[in-house]
Design an enzyme around this catalytic site. Sequence first.
Site, PDB file in Angstrom:
ATOM      1  N   GLY A   1      30.008 -39.916  42.468  1.00 39.78           N
ATOM      2  CA  GLY A   1      30.764 -38.930  42.964  1.00 39.78           C
ATOM      3  C   GLY A   1      32.076 -39.105  43.450  1.00 39.78           C
ATOM      4  O   GLY A   1      32.509 -40.330  43.339  1.00 39.78           O
ATOM      5  N   HIS A   2      32.931 -38.046  43.890  1.00 40.70           N
ATOM      6  CA  HIS A   2      34.117 -38.275  44.671  1.00 40.70           C
ATOM      7  C   HIS A   2      33.984 -39.196  45.553  1.00 40.70           C
ATOM      8  O   HIS A   2      33.311 -39.319  46.507  1.00 40.70           O
ATOM      9  CB  HIS A   2      34.719 -37.032  44.926  1.00 40.70           C
ATOM     10  N   ASN A   3      35.088 -39.926  45.954  1.00 39.39           N
ATOM     11  CA  ASN A   3      35.525 -40.815  47.055  1.00 39.39           C
ATOM     12  C   ASN A   3      34.589 -41.956  46.990  1.00 39.39           C
ATOM     13  O   ASN A   3      34.434 -42.883  47.927  1.00 39.39           O
ATOM     14  CB  ASN A   3      35.344 -39.981  48.221  1.00 39.39           C
TER      15      ASN A   3
END
Length: 353
Positions: free
Chosen positions: A256-258
């Site tokens: 996922g993001h980050n």
Amino acid sequence: MSETSFFARGAGLDAGGISSLTGAELGEGTDPATAVTGIGPLDRAGPSELSFFDSPRYSDQLSTTRAGLILIAPKHLALLPAGRPHLIAANVQAAFAAVGRSLFPQALVPASITGLEGVSPRAEVDPAADIEPGVTIEAFAVVGRGARIGRGTIVAPGAVIGPGCTVGRDCRIGPHVSLSNALLGNRVVLHPGVKVGQDGFGYAPGPGGLEKVVQVGRVIIQDDVEIGANSTIDRGAIRDTVIGEGTKIDNQVQIGHNVAVGWHCVIVAQVGISGSTTIGDGVMIGGQVGINGHVTIGDGAQIAAASAVAVDMPPKSRWGGIPARPMREWIRETRFLIELAKKGRSPRNGRDD
């Protein structure tokens, strides 16, 4: 059906050469000139092939194998039939892998699909893209405006390199890979169907329902990373998603993001890592593990397959279970429940159900 091999055999290696390459010791009575040109499992290897033995469960195959050479650990020598040519290795699998790399160097990274070099006239390459000499871009690949691709890289058919993306040198971008908002280092391998840099899953409840949260970060993939088929890596929301140097990611993994993944990690198939998670260096994650968002996994930690991690893990710890907890605790609890089930008693009242 005739048997087909997609990897040509060369001159091969002799037992003496394998010993020098791997540090394995020539077994008693083994001629150092004994040569092999291929590798195979015990039950199928022929006289021109090397095989290995590292588990007593395959003792029957060891007794009947036709392999020309066998790699075996010292602790298993008593199981080896007399007179079989062999090499003794402290780490059998590592030695076998080293021989495989030497015999079949063309199998280390994907090759060009068409076998042609240069930029195919059927590829779509924006005039503003910066393509170094020695790059191969195959038919139906698309390279966007301002993208940069380093020498020695192969971009397979159907791949898309989005505007402004950077791909380092000696990379392999497989068929139907999609790159956007991404910066890749050198010697990165992306297998077919990998998707990198699409926006992450972000919505906020609003008066009219779920409202989109913009994702304006990047994906940074450092040198010598390999990512398996159909894995997906979302770009960051307000900071970058980072995959550290030397990390190996299996097929069908979602990041996922980050998320920040450290150096030289191993992430096995069907793992899901939620946004803003931090993975330290040298972490090993078994298949089908799920990791909550905003969790930190310490350096050198190991997570057993099919576990669910909901809280931070200390460095060098080994966890498993749902929810994941220290390995000894998980094993102890599992054994306790198994014993209760065998007795047919309820842990609450001690009576039979």
